[in-house]
Motif scaffolding. Structure first.
Motif, short mmCIF file in Angstrom:
data_model
loop_
_atom_site.label_atom_id
_atom_site.label_comp_id
_atom_site.label_asym_id
_atom_site.label_seq_id
_atom_site.Cartn_x
_atom_site.Cartn_y
_atom_site.Cartn_z
N LEU A 85 0.86 -1.17 0.00
CA LEU A 85 0.00 0.00 0.00
C LEU A 85 0.90 1.22 0.00
N PHE A 86 0.80 2.03 -1.04
CA PHE A 86 1.61 3.23 -1.16
C PHE A 86 0.72 4.45 -0.95
N SER A 87 1.19 5.40 -0.14
CA SER A 87 0.39 6.58 0.13
C SER A 87 1.23 7.64 0.82
N TYR A 88 0.70 8.84 0.86
CA TYR A 88 1.33 9.90 1.64
C TYR A 88 0.91 9.75 3.09
N ALA A 89 1.85 9.99 3.99
CA ALA A 89 1.57 9.92 5.42
C ALA A 89 2.15 11.15 6.10
N ASP A 90 1.49 11.59 7.12
CA ASP A 90 1.99 12.70 7.92
C ASP A 90 3.32 12.28 8.54
N LYS A 91 4.36 13.09 8.38
CA LYS A 91 5.68 12.75 8.91
C LYS A 91 5.66 12.51 10.41
N SER A 92 4.78 13.20 11.14
CA SER A 92 4.73 13.00 12.58
C SER A 92 4.26 11.59 12.94
N MET A 93 3.52 10.93 12.05
CA MET A 93 3.07 9.57 12.29
C MET A 93 4.17 8.54 12.09
N LEU A 94 5.28 8.96 11.50
CA LEU A 94 6.39 8.05 11.22
C LEU A 94 7.47 8.10 12.29
N ASN A 95 7.31 8.98 13.27
CA ASN A 95 8.32 9.13 14.31
C ASN A 95 8.44 7.87 15.15
N ILE A 96 9.65 7.65 15.64
CA ILE A 96 9.89 6.53 16.52
C ILE A 96 9.20 6.80 17.85
N LYS A 97 8.52 5.81 18.36
CA LYS A 97 7.80 5.97 19.63
C LYS A 97 8.79 5.92 20.79
N THR A 98 8.55 6.78 21.76
CA THR A 98 9.39 6.81 22.95
C THR A 98 8.53 6.51 24.17
N ASN A 99 9.17 6.38 25.32
CA ASN A 99 8.48 6.10 26.58
C ASN A 99 7.61 4.86 26.49
N LEU A 100 8.19 3.82 25.95
CA LEU A 100 7.45 2.56 25.85
C LEU A 100 7.50 1.82 27.17
N VAL A 101 6.44 1.10 27.47
CA VAL A 101 6.34 0.28 28.67
C VAL A 101 6.21 -1.17 28.21
N ARG A 102 6.92 -2.06 28.91
CA ARG A 102 6.86 -3.49 28.60
C ARG A 102 6.10 -4.21 29.70
N ILE A 103 5.12 -5.00 29.29
CA ILE A 103 4.35 -5.80 30.23
C ILE A 103 4.56 -7.26 29.87
N SER A 104 4.99 -8.05 30.84
CA SER A 104 5.15 -9.48 30.63
C SER A 104 4.05 -10.22 31.37
N LEU A 105 3.40 -11.12 30.69
CA LEU A 105 2.33 -11.95 31.24
C LEU A 105 2.81 -13.39 31.17
N SER A 106 2.91 -14.05 32.34
CA SER A 106 3.41 -15.43 32.40
C SER A 106 2.41 -16.32 33.12
N SER A 107 2.25 -17.54 32.56
CA SER A 107 1.34 -18.49 33.18
C SER A 107 1.65 -19.89 32.68
N VAL A 108 1.42 -20.87 33.53
CA VAL A 108 1.57 -22.26 33.11
C VAL A 108 0.49 -22.60 32.09
N LYS A 109 -0.72 -22.06 32.31
CA LYS A 109 -1.83 -22.26 31.37
C LYS A 109 -2.40 -20.87 31.06
N LEU A 110 -1.96 -20.31 29.96
CA LEU A 110 -2.37 -18.95 29.57
C LEU A 110 -3.75 -19.00 28.91
N LEU A 111 -4.69 -18.31 29.53
CA LEU A 111 -6.07 -18.32 29.05
C LEU A 111 -6.41 -17.02 28.31
N PRO A 112 -7.34 -17.08 27.35
CA PRO A 112 -7.74 -15.88 26.62
C PRO A 112 -8.25 -14.77 27.54
#
Length: 173
Positions: A85-112
């Motif tokens: 898909l080729f198109s014009y995009a606002d340059k501000s939408m292409l910026n690298i995201k900062t202040n990311l948060v990582r959430i880890s979810l762990s389980s022996v039996k991971l349920l929906p």
């Protein structure tokens, strides 16, 4: 004076999917290498034997037809599906995201339900899931969510009940 050309960049979003085998990623980028493009973002995931590879590029609009034709040839030679898909995009939408948060979810039996509740808390906190990755699968399944737009402290409080009600462990980094 700012023009719309100053605020926009021509982009190409490439989506490749198919049965995974060695050399697919190398072949795709070999096809793109002759062109004057910049890689903005890339994600690849393999689940079971299925590959999904997405690439966001910036390019000169005059090269769109040639790139699309080469991608079509690449698709046939690799026996994969490639959509673009080729198109014009606002340059501000292409910026690298900062202040990311990582959430880890762990389980022996991971349920929906655990994932649904976690995703709802992320949504309620005005955040967005940027990526989801399996980090481990045996004996404990661990899934990592990278999110943007949320405060770590607020998430910690909201996620604690989800962990206990689903027999899971949740960590926020």
């Amino acid at each position: 004076m700012s023009t719309s050309a100053d605020a926009e960049q021509y982009t190409g979003l490439i989506l490749l999917s198919g049965v995974d085998k060695p050399g697919i990623t190398a072949s795709l980028f070999e096809v793109l290498s002759p062109f004057s493009i910049t890689i903005v973002d890339i994600e690849q995931v393999v689940i079971k034997d299925r590959l999904i590879l997405t690439v966001l590029i910036t390019l000169n609009p005059a090269h769109e037809d040639a790139i699309a034709a080469d991608l079509e040839t690449c698709s046939a030679s690799l026996d994969v599906d490639i959509a673009s898909l080729f198109s014009y995009a606002d340059k501000s939408m292409l910026n690298i995201k900062t202040n990311l948060v990582r959430i880890s979810l762990s389980s022996v039996k991971l349920l929906p339900k655990a994932i649904e509740e976690l995703a709802e808390v992320i949504h309620q906190n005005g955040a967005n899931i940027e990526s989801v990755t399996r980090l481990a699968s045996n004996p404990v399944t661990t899934i990592e969510f990278v999110i943007s737009g949320a405060k770590k402290e607020a998430l910690n409080q909201s996620l604690s009940p989800i962990a206990s009600s689903n027999g899971a462990e949740i960590t926020v980094q």
